[in-house]
Design an enzyme around this catalytic site. Structure first.
Site, PDB file in Angstrom:
ATOM      1  N   ARG A  23       0.833  -1.212   0.000  1.00  0.00           N
ATOM      2  CA  ARG A  23       0.000   0.000   0.000  1.00  0.00           C
ATOM      3  C   ARG A  23       0.864   1.256   0.000  1.00  0.00           C
ATOM      4  O   ARG A  23       0.542   2.250  -0.650  1.00  0.00           O
ATOM      5  CB  ARG A  23      -0.920   0.026   1.229  1.00  0.00           C
ATOM      6  CG  ARG A  23      -2.128  -0.884   1.099  1.00  0.00           C
ATOM      7  CD  ARG A  23      -3.207  -0.535   2.138  1.00  0.00           C
ATOM      8  NE  ARG A  23      -2.706  -0.619   3.503  1.00  0.00           N
ATOM      9  CZ  ARG A  23      -2.638  -1.746   4.201  1.00  0.00           C
ATOM     10  NH1 ARG A  23      -3.011  -2.899   3.664  1.00  0.00           N
ATOM     11  NH2 ARG A  23      -2.182  -1.745   5.439  1.00  0.00           N
ATOM     12  N   GLU A  34       6.770 -19.047   1.530  1.00  0.00           N
ATOM     13  CA  GLU A  34       6.149 -19.834   2.598  1.00  0.00           C
ATOM     14  C   GLU A  34       6.486 -21.306   2.331  1.00  0.00           C
ATOM     15  O   GLU A  34       6.195 -21.816   1.256  1.00  0.00           O
ATOM     16  CB  GLU A  34       4.630 -19.617   2.595  1.00  0.00           C
ATOM     17  CG  GLU A  34       3.834 -20.576   3.464  1.00  0.00           C
ATOM     18  CD  GLU A  34       4.305 -20.610   4.916  1.00  0.00           C
ATOM     19  OE1 GLU A  34       4.473 -19.525   5.507  1.00  0.00           O
ATOM     20  OE2 GLU A  34       4.526 -21.731   5.428  1.00  0.00           O
ATOM     21  N   SER A  40      -1.713 -17.433   6.687  1.00  0.00           N
ATOM     22  CA  SER A  40      -2.646 -16.519   7.353  1.00  0.00           C
ATOM     23  C   SER A  40      -3.755 -17.216   8.127  1.00  0.00           C
ATOM     24  O   SER A  40      -4.933 -16.955   7.931  1.00  0.00           O
ATOM     25  CB  SER A  40      -3.266 -15.604   6.297  1.00  0.00           C
ATOM     26  OG  SER A  40      -3.973 -14.563   6.911  1.00  0.00           O
ATOM     27  N   CYS A  44      -4.765 -18.957  17.290  1.00  0.00           N
ATOM     28  CA  CYS A  44      -5.508 -18.904  18.552  1.00  0.00           C
ATOM     29  C   CYS A  44      -6.914 -19.470  18.416  1.00  0.00           C
ATOM     30  O   CYS A  44      -7.585 -19.695  19.417  1.00  0.00           O
ATOM     31  CB  CYS A  44      -5.596 -17.468  19.057  1.00  0.00           C
ATOM     32  SG  CYS A  44      -3.989 -16.753  19.359  1.00  0.00           S
ATOM     33  N   ASP A 307       6.495 -14.396  16.067  1.00  0.00           N
ATOM     34  CA  ASP A 307       6.856 -15.356  17.110  1.00  0.00           C
ATOM     35  C   ASP A 307       8.330 -15.733  17.119  1.00  0.00           C
ATOM     36  O   ASP A 307       8.786 -16.380  18.059  1.00  0.00           O
ATOM     37  CB  ASP A 307       6.019 -16.637  16.955  1.00  0.00           C
ATOM     38  CG  ASP A 307       4.547 -16.416  17.273  1.00  0.00           C
ATOM     39  OD1 ASP A 307       4.184 -15.290  17.660  1.00  0.00           O
ATOM     40  OD2 ASP A 307       3.760 -17.375  17.148  1.00  0.00           O
ATOM     41  N   ASN A 329       1.231  -9.035  14.276  1.00  0.00           N
ATOM     42  CA  ASN A 329       0.531  -8.193  13.306  1.00  0.00           C
ATOM     43  C   ASN A 329       1.068  -6.767  13.321  1.00  0.00           C
ATOM     44  O   ASN A 329       1.314  -6.159  12.278  1.00  0.00           O
ATOM     45  CB  ASN A 329      -0.968  -8.162  13.626  1.00  0.00           C
ATOM     46  CG  ASN A 329      -1.708  -9.352  13.048  1.00  0.00           C
ATOM     47  OD1 ASN A 329      -2.104  -9.336  11.895  1.00  0.00           O
ATOM     48  ND2 ASN A 329      -1.864 -10.415  13.826  1.00  0.00           N
ATOM     49  N   TYR A 451     -18.659   4.125  35.848  1.00  0.00           N
ATOM     50  CA  TYR A 451     -19.553   3.494  36.818  1.00  0.00           C
ATOM     51  C   TYR A 451     -20.941   3.452  36.209  1.00  0.00           C
ATOM     52  O   TYR A 451     -21.487   4.476  35.835  1.00  0.00           O
ATOM     53  CB  TYR A 451     -19.557   4.277  38.129  1.00  0.00           C
ATOM     54  CG  TYR A 451     -20.791   4.088  38.973  1.00  0.00           C
ATOM     55  CD1 TYR A 451     -21.274   2.804  39.247  1.00  0.00           C
ATOM     56  CD2 TYR A 451     -21.468   5.177  39.509  1.00  0.00           C
ATOM     57  CE1 TYR A 451     -22.420   2.621  40.012  1.00  0.00           C
ATOM     58  CE2 TYR A 451     -22.601   5.001  40.285  1.00  0.00           C
ATOM     59  CZ  TYR A 451     -23.084   3.726  40.527  1.00  0.00           C
ATOM     60  OH  TYR A 451     -24.207   3.550  41.282  1.00  0.00           O
ATOM     61  N   TRP A 459     -16.851   1.659  42.676  1.00  0.00           N
ATOM     62  CA  TRP A 459     -15.415   1.404  42.656  1.00  0.00           C
ATOM     63  C   TRP A 459     -15.203   0.131  41.853  1.00  0.00           C
ATOM     64  O   TRP A 459     -15.480  -0.975  42.324  1.00  0.00           O
ATOM     65  CB  TRP A 459     -14.866   1.219  44.069  1.00  0.00           C
ATOM     66  CG  TRP A 459     -14.968   2.436  44.932  1.00  0.00           C
ATOM     67  CD1 TRP A 459     -15.948   2.710  45.821  1.00  0.00           C
ATOM     68  CD2 TRP A 459     -14.044   3.540  45.004  1.00  0.00           C
ATOM     69  NE1 TRP A 459     -15.715   3.915  46.437  1.00  0.00           N
ATOM     70  CE2 TRP A 459     -14.542   4.449  45.963  1.00  0.00           C
ATOM     71  CE3 TRP A 459     -12.849   3.848  44.356  1.00  0.00           C
ATOM     72  CZ2 TRP A 459     -13.888   5.643  46.282  1.00  0.00           C
ATOM     73  CZ3 TRP A 459     -12.199   5.040  44.687  1.00  0.00           C
ATOM     74  CH2 TRP A 459     -12.723   5.908  45.630  1.00  0.00           C
TER      75      TRP A 459
END
Lengths: 475, 475
Positions: A23, A34, A40, A44, A307, A329, A451, A459
């Site tokens: 970009r 790869e 991609s 997780c 990683d 990322n 709150y 609190w």
């Protein structure tokens, strides 16, 4: 014409960098190598695929190869970069057939990720034994857990998947019992996932509480949450061996032989840095590639992210290794901008992480371990409080435990954790922000947090913890 | 022996101050005068009592008079402080019978709160017309809404309640339709509450979107949420009159006469400062008592806290008036410590507030209004993004809108809002912390916020918003 920006690894860091670079510098070439077929994918998300919270494996892919192509990125799958020559500014690339070619680079990003460290256990030669660090493993576990008559192969709707391995696992009888070896966050998430699939799960963790980096308060609450759902947990229980010939039959732990039909080993991961062996590159904590605040390694024009790389810790100011998705990322994106000519810092890490165990949510940030705090030159003082997640009269109020760690001399907030069942994990972001802003605990106590009875008491539990810890610091 | 610490008003600020003072200075006397019978009630919980989310009115009381007594606080209810003589350091106290006594003080805290401002509307003389700023009004609304045959008087299990008023309202026929006059947060919460009780509710709001201080993104989403549950909303619709003789019959709005059986007016509140008339005390924004960073007024040894006092705004550094529960509790507690001899700052406010409308949660912080930002000397630039609350593949992911406002020159974060149905409101605390730490939007973009698929995508909606706003600032 300058040589292209070469990226090694097509996952979070690598593709973020390539996309941002494209970009920002539309006229320049970017090549991504790869070694495998997967790109991609959401590491997780794999436990949630196994749990069947996520219907299809393809849901876990952020980008398809054709989408990468549409971005103008030259993606070459099945190409492993096996050597880097930083003087000649070339990499050696090997195809699946063993052919080798040389590729010159203007700038190089090493985004090779990490791999499961199975410790002393050989999971490869044993049916029913797994690690979980790639999509093929997730697909294999999903297939192994299913009854052969009931396996839904449609869920693995991704061409990259290793179908032979899946079919072999699908054909085996479904396990009744599983050992999860290691109670870190992968272990906890896999335990939930297997339990959701009807397997009788036993978690074995080496040290005194689950989720060691999350501290005792989170570890103990998560243990309670797992046991409430029928998952048994043994702490201080280092597993000694996986037992079995072709298929797993038992594990040995603390002198006991515990029969199981399945084992998932989650004892750690390690960075993939072999590519840089012999280049003299500086390594840092965990053996990861040491980088500066722009992701530069000690080699000229060579960056590392994700990683396999270190990041600067917001509390210590020192390089640290905490492989997590946002870090990858963010660093990739920043390096993409930097290489394109618009230098951007990769950002510090605060060690922010969250985990779910059924309805319980836990999260941690900063330095929680007193020994680690002392090693970094602090005099740690900490406090754990239990407070309501909402106004006491409002339906759904739940006990939330907050731990804060501060430096006694300066009052600086060093770390914290939150655990509970009602909007607990997301509260860690408040502490992460406070830590990155170098706030003291008195400053945290005076924060004007929201709150509203359905969401937070007057609190907030974080303010309660700060108040109590301040009392302790002042004594 | 010094004269006692005298506190006027036995709610959040007053009782927080008295309690803290007692703990810190156990040998000294504290006297709290309260003109009414109610003490220490949760104003913010009243809509949820009306909605029947909260079973009993007593659940909304934090402290009973006997608990206050046990803390060693000399609480005198039914005693109105009617005058302050700052030179003589005395207050004049009037009983319900009209008797007057003088009371000397060493230090004085004015914590007289605020009251509903019913604007041009006279709700007192009209059955079925209400404001909602005290427990007697909440009890009366609850009774009025109930069918006479079905009224549950056990819910009003508090001796302080005005039973005559409750019984009179309980005896009236239940309303079928209600107008909520004013779509601020009390209006929105009351609309939900009345709707939960089966009333056909219409909200009329003066300006272009509900919840004006929350900005357009929150206002519009909340409007959609109300309408999805059958509450009709009219914006740009200032109500001109309540119509009716003994009982409300209609409201006049924009040339229409809309028949209704009930009206709740929530058009604002104003600070109770009449007690200080004639003392020459400095007033600030909203006509509230102006205080410094320790809660001191311009009169010697006279403090003010809670809904009657200003507080310093974290963004402008100037006094502001945003009456909210945490501000009152926190300022009271700090003044209690200061008067006891251990000076504590009352803390800045960031204008953090949250609101619920059925399943939709909205929150705001800082300066959102461009004109207010310009008036404070900033060049505001803002952006609203819509992003997922969780990883896109994780069940329960919900669209979350985040608005950020920054100063174009410095990049400093000035304000923000969050709205959505999944853990949206609590995310405002991250922005409140960033604002109190004077963070810039690039710093916010680099925050290491938690990523875990069940709770947050890799790029939290806040990070997405920061990224997009940065792009706009850089252009």
């Amino acid at each position: 014409m300058t040589d292209p920006f070469v990226v090694v690894g097509a996952d979070a860091a690598g593709l973020s960098a390539a996309s941002k670079f494209r970009r920002e510098a539309p006229g320049r070439e970017v090549v991504v190598f790869e070694k495998g077929r997967w790109i991609s994918y959401a590491y997780c998300g794999m436990p949630y695929f196994i749990a069947r919270y996520v219907d299809r494996m393809s849901d876990l892919l952020s980008l398809s190869p054709s989408e990468v192509d549409e971005r103008g990125i030259d993606l070459r799958r099945g190409r492993e970069v096996v050597a880097v020559d930083p003087d000649a500014k070339r990499v050696t690339v090997e195809t699946a057939d063993g052919d080798r070619v040389e590729q010159a680079y203007g700038d190089l990003l090493v985004a090779t990720g990490a791999r499961a460290d199975s410790g002393p256990f050989d999971v490869r030669g044993l049916d029913g034994a797994f690690t979980l660090h790639d999509m093929d493993a997730a697909a294999a576990i999903d297939a192994y857990v299913a009854d052969p008559d009931d396996y839904d192969s449609d869920r693995v709707d991704v061409s990259a998947v290793d179908r032979d391995r899946v079919e072999r696992n699908a054909a085996m009888p479904a396990p009744e019992t599983a050992a999860v070896v290691g109670g870190g966050y992968v272990g906890v998430e896999v335990a939930e996932a297997l339990s959701e699939r009807g397997v009788d799960v036993r978690v074995f963790h080496r040290s005194g509480h689950l989720l060691s980096p999350f501290g005792e308060a989170v570890g103990n609450r998560v243990e309670t949450a797992l046991e409430a759902e029928g998952v048994s947990v043994r702490t201080d229980a280092p597993v000694e061996a996986l037992v079995g010939d072709e298929r797993i039959e038992a594990i040995d732990v603390g002198g006991d032989r515990v029969p199981v039909d399945m084992a998932v080993v989650g004892v750690g991961i390690r960075p993939n840095t072999e590519l840089l062996d012999g280049t003299g590159v500086d390594l840092g904590p965990g053996g990861a590639v040491r980088v500066d605040d722009h992701g530069r390694t000690s080699l000229p024009d060579v960056y590392a992210a994700g990683d396999c790389a270190t990041a600067r810790h917001a509390v210590t100011g020192e390089p640290d290794w905490m492989p997590l998705g946002l870090t990858a990322n963010r660093a990739g994106r920043a390096i993409g901008a930097t290489v394109a000519g618009d230098p951007a810092p990769v950002g510090d890490i605060a060690g922010t992480a969250a985990v779910k165990a059924f309805d319980t949510e836990g999260a941690r940030v900063g330095i929680l371990d007193p020994e680690a705090a002392e090693a970094a030159g602090f005099d740690p003082v900490s406090e754990t409080v239990t407070a309501g997640s909402r106004s006491g009269y409002y339906p759904g109020v739940a006990e939330t435990e907050v731990t804060l760690v501060a430096d006694r001399d300066t009052g600086r907030l060093l770390g914290g954790s939150v655990v509970g069942t009602d909007r607990a994990a997301i509260r860690i972001d408040t502490l992460a922000t406070a830590i990155e802003a170098d706030m003291t605990v008195p400053e945290v106590e005076r924060l004007d947090l929201a709150y509203a009875p359905p969401f937070s008491p007057v609190w907030d539990p974080i303010l309660v913890a700060a108040k109590v810890l301040n009392g302790k610091i002042e004594d």
